[in-house]
Design an enzyme around this catalytic site. Structure first.
Site, PDB file in Angstrom:
ATOM      1  N   ASP A  32       0.845  -1.194   0.000  1.00 36.83           N
ATOM      2  CA  ASP A  32       0.000   0.000   0.000  1.00 36.83           C
ATOM      3  C   ASP A  32       0.881   1.246   0.000  1.00 36.83           C
ATOM      4  O   ASP A  32       1.637   1.481   0.939  1.00 36.83           O
ATOM      5  CB  ASP A  32      -0.857  -0.064   1.272  1.00 36.83           C
ATOM      6  N   ILE A  33       0.751   2.069  -1.029  1.00 33.70           N
ATOM      7  CA  ILE A  33       1.636   3.231  -1.184  1.00 33.70           C
ATOM      8  C   ILE A  33       1.425   4.269  -0.084  1.00 33.70           C
ATOM      9  O   ILE A  33       2.328   5.046   0.213  1.00 33.70           O
ATOM     10  CB  ILE A  33       1.457   3.855  -2.595  1.00 33.70           C
ATOM     11  N   ASN A  46      -7.420  11.669 -11.466  1.00 35.11           N
ATOM     12  CA  ASN A  46      -8.135  11.980 -12.713  1.00 35.11           C
ATOM     13  C   ASN A  46      -8.067  13.498 -12.906  1.00 35.11           C
ATOM     14  O   ASN A  46      -7.655  14.221 -12.011  1.00 35.11           O
ATOM     15  CB  ASN A  46      -9.578  11.466 -12.687  1.00 35.11           C
ATOM     16  N   GLY A  54      -9.754   3.498  -6.215  1.00 33.91           N
ATOM     17  CA  GLY A  54      -8.402   2.948  -6.346  1.00 33.91           C
ATOM     18  C   GLY A  54      -7.383   3.618  -5.444  1.00 33.91           C
ATOM     19  O   GLY A  54      -7.676   3.977  -4.296  1.00 33.91           O
ATOM     20  N   ASP A  56      -6.151   6.551  -5.684  1.00 34.74           N
ATOM     21  CA  ASP A  56      -6.574   7.932  -5.432  1.00 34.74           C
ATOM     22  C   ASP A  56      -7.426   7.992  -4.155  1.00 34.74           C
ATOM     23  O   ASP A  56      -7.162   8.792  -3.240  1.00 34.74           O
ATOM     24  CB  ASP A  56      -7.381   8.422  -6.657  1.00 34.74           C
TER      25      ASP A  56
HETATM   26  N1  AR6 Z   1      -1.303   1.466  -3.097  1.00 32.19           N
HETATM   27  C1  AR6 Z   1      -0.690   1.191  -4.268  1.00 32.19           C
HETATM   28  N2  AR6 Z   1      -1.339   0.865  -5.397  1.00 32.19           N
HETATM   29  C2  AR6 Z   1      -2.688   0.800  -5.332  1.00 32.19           C
HETATM   30  C3  AR6 Z   1      -3.421   1.064  -4.140  1.00 32.19           C
HETATM   31  C4  AR6 Z   1      -2.673   1.416  -2.990  1.00 32.19           C
HETATM   32  N3  AR6 Z   1      -3.262   1.692  -1.823  1.00 32.19           N
HETATM   33  N4  AR6 Z   1      -4.746   0.889  -4.428  1.00 32.19           N
HETATM   34  C5  AR6 Z   1      -4.852   0.529  -5.728  1.00 32.19           C
HETATM   35  N5  AR6 Z   1      -3.610   0.462  -6.278  1.00 32.19           N
HETATM   36  P1  AR6 Z   1      -6.326   2.905 -10.176  1.00 32.19           P
HETATM   37  P2  AR6 Z   1      -5.926   4.258 -12.755  1.00 32.19           P
HETATM   38  C6  AR6 Z   1      -3.208   0.116  -7.641  1.00 32.19           C
HETATM   39  O1  AR6 Z   1      -7.621   2.362 -10.600  1.00 32.19           O
HETATM   40  O2  AR6 Z   1      -6.045   2.982 -13.477  1.00 32.19           O
HETATM   41  C7  AR6 Z   1      -9.389   6.543  -9.746  1.00 32.19           C
HETATM   42  O3  AR6 Z   1     -10.751   6.498  -9.466  1.00 32.19           O
HETATM   43  C8  AR6 Z   1      -4.167  -0.696  -8.482  1.00 32.19           C
HETATM   44  O4  AR6 Z   1      -4.072  -2.072  -8.155  1.00 32.19           O
HETATM   45  O5  AR6 Z   1      -6.186   3.435  -8.796  1.00 32.19           O
HETATM   46  O6  AR6 Z   1      -4.807   5.207 -13.110  1.00 32.19           O
HETATM   47  C9  AR6 Z   1      -8.918   7.938 -10.140  1.00 32.19           C
HETATM   48  O7  AR6 Z   1      -9.639   8.945  -9.476  1.00 32.19           O
HETATM   49  C10 AR6 Z   1      -3.666  -0.408  -9.881  1.00 32.19           C
HETATM   50  O8  AR6 Z   1      -2.618  -1.307 -10.238  1.00 32.19           O
HETATM   51  O9  AR6 Z   1      -5.832   4.127 -11.144  1.00 32.19           O
HETATM   52  C11 AR6 Z   1      -9.152   7.950 -11.608  1.00 32.19           C
HETATM   53  O10 AR6 Z   1     -10.480   8.302 -11.924  1.00 32.19           O
HETATM   54  C12 AR6 Z   1      -3.071   0.990  -9.776  1.00 32.19           C
HETATM   55  O11 AR6 Z   1      -3.051   1.311  -8.381  1.00 32.19           O
HETATM   56  C13 AR6 Z   1      -8.884   6.534 -12.043  1.00 32.19           C
HETATM   57  O12 AR6 Z   1      -9.122   5.734 -10.878  1.00 32.19           O
HETATM   58  C14 AR6 Z   1      -3.846   2.047 -10.527  1.00 32.19           C
HETATM   59  O13 AR6 Z   1      -5.238   1.773 -10.416  1.00 32.19           O
HETATM   60  C15 AR6 Z   1      -7.452   6.330 -12.454  1.00 32.19           C
HETATM   61  O14 AR6 Z   1      -7.300   5.018 -12.927  1.00 32.19           O
END
Ligand code: AR6
Length: 204
Positions: A32-33, A46, A54, A56
Site C-alpha cells: 500500500d503506497i 483523474n 483505487g 486515489d
Molecule cells: N497502493 C498502491 N497501489 C494501489 C493502491 C494502494 N493503496 N490501491 C490501488 N492500487 P487505479 P488508474 C493500484 O484504478 O487505473 C481513480 O478512481 C491498483 O491495483 O487506482 O490510473 C482515479 O480517481 C492499480 O494497479 O488508477 C481515476 O479516476 C493501480 O493502483 C482513475 O481511478 C492504478 O489503479 C485512475 O485510474
C-alpha cells in the site's frame, strides 16, 4: 537482514533492486503506497483532481482533508490537470511530505497516444519531485486499474521512463515502485531484470 527489519514489519517489502551505482536506487515492493515513507508519493488521479477510487481514494482517505483542500486550490488556479501532466500538494497525514498527482491515460486500444502519455506521467512527476527537492519518490502502477492500461506494457513504459530520467536526476536518488497486486509486481520485476538490475531477495 537487520537493515530491512522495519520494512518487513510493515509486510510490504518483498524485493529490492540495487542499481548501477551507489547513488541511484530503484526498489520494488508489493503493498500500500500510503504507508511508504518517502519524500513524495505519486497518485494516479483523474483530471478533476477531486478524488476517486483505487489508489486515489486510498491516498485521500489516509492523508485526510488537507490534500483535497490543496487540490481544490489548484483547480481554482488552473482548472484541473491534463492527461500526462502532474501537480504537487501536501501529503496531509501521510508519512510522505508531498503527493504528486498525475493523470494517466485511459486505455483505448493503444492508438490514441496512450504510451507517450503514460511516459509523460512518470517524467513530469519526477520533474516536479526534482523541483521540490525530493530525494525519494514512490510510484503506483499508473493507469493499470480503472483506466485498463495493459499491465505488461505499462510496466515496460514505467521502467523505461524512470530509468531514463534517473540517469540525469540531480535531486531524486531513490524511486520505489509500489505494486498493489502480484501481477504488476511480476511485470515490473521482469522489466527491471531485463534492464540488468541486480536483485536482492529479502528473506521472509
Ligand atoms: N497502493 C498502491 N497501489 C494501489 C493502491 C494502494 N493503496 N490501491 C490501488 N492500487 P487505479 P488508474 C493500484 O484504478 O487505473 C481513480 O478512481 C491498483 O491495483 O487506482 O490510473 C482515479 O480517481 C492499480 O494497479 O488508477 C481515476 O479516476 C493501480 O493502483 C482513475 O481511478 C492504478 O489503479 C485512475 O485510474
Amino acid at each position: 537482514m537487520a537493515a530491512f527489519g522495519k520494512k518487513l514489519m510493515y509486510g510490504i517489502f518483498k524485493s529490492n533492486f540495487r542499481v548501477v551505482n551507489s547513488i541511484i536506487m530503484i526498489r520494488l515492493i508489493q503493498g500500500d503506497i500510503t504507508r511508504v515513507n518517502v519524500d513524495a508519493i505519486v497518485n494516479a488521479a483523474n483530471s478533476s483532481l477531486l478524488g476517486g477510487g483505487g489508489v486515489d481514494g486510498a491516498i485521500h482517505r489516509a492523508g485526510g482533508p488537507a490534500i483535497l483542500e490543496a487540490c481544490r486550490a489548484i483547480v481554482a488556479r488552473q482548472g484541473g490537470c491534463k492527461t500526462g501532466e502532474a501537480v504537487i500538494t501536501t501529503a496531509g497525514q501521510l508519512p510522505a511530505r508531498f503527493v504528486i498527482h498525475t493523470v494517466g491515460p485511459v486505455w483505448n486500444g493503444g492508438t490514441n497516444g496512450e504510451t507517450g502519455k503514460l511516459e509523460s506521467c512518470y517524467a513530469n512527476s519526477l520533474k516536479l519531485a526534482e523541483e521540490n527537492g525530493c530525494s525519494s519518490v514512490a510510484f503506483p502502477n499508473i493507469s493499470t486499474g480503472v483506466y485498463r492500461f495493459p499491465k505488461q506494457q505499462a510496466a515496460e513504459i514505467a521502467v523505461r521512463a524512470v530509468t531514463g530520467f534517473m540517469k540525469d536526476a540531480k535531486q531524486v536518488n531513490t524511486v520505489i515502485f509500489v505494486c498493489f497486486d502480484s501481477e504488476n509486481f511480476a511485470f515490473i520485476r521482469h522489466e527491471l531484470s531485463q534492464k540488468g538490475f541486480s536483485q536482492d531477495e529479502i528473506p521472509g
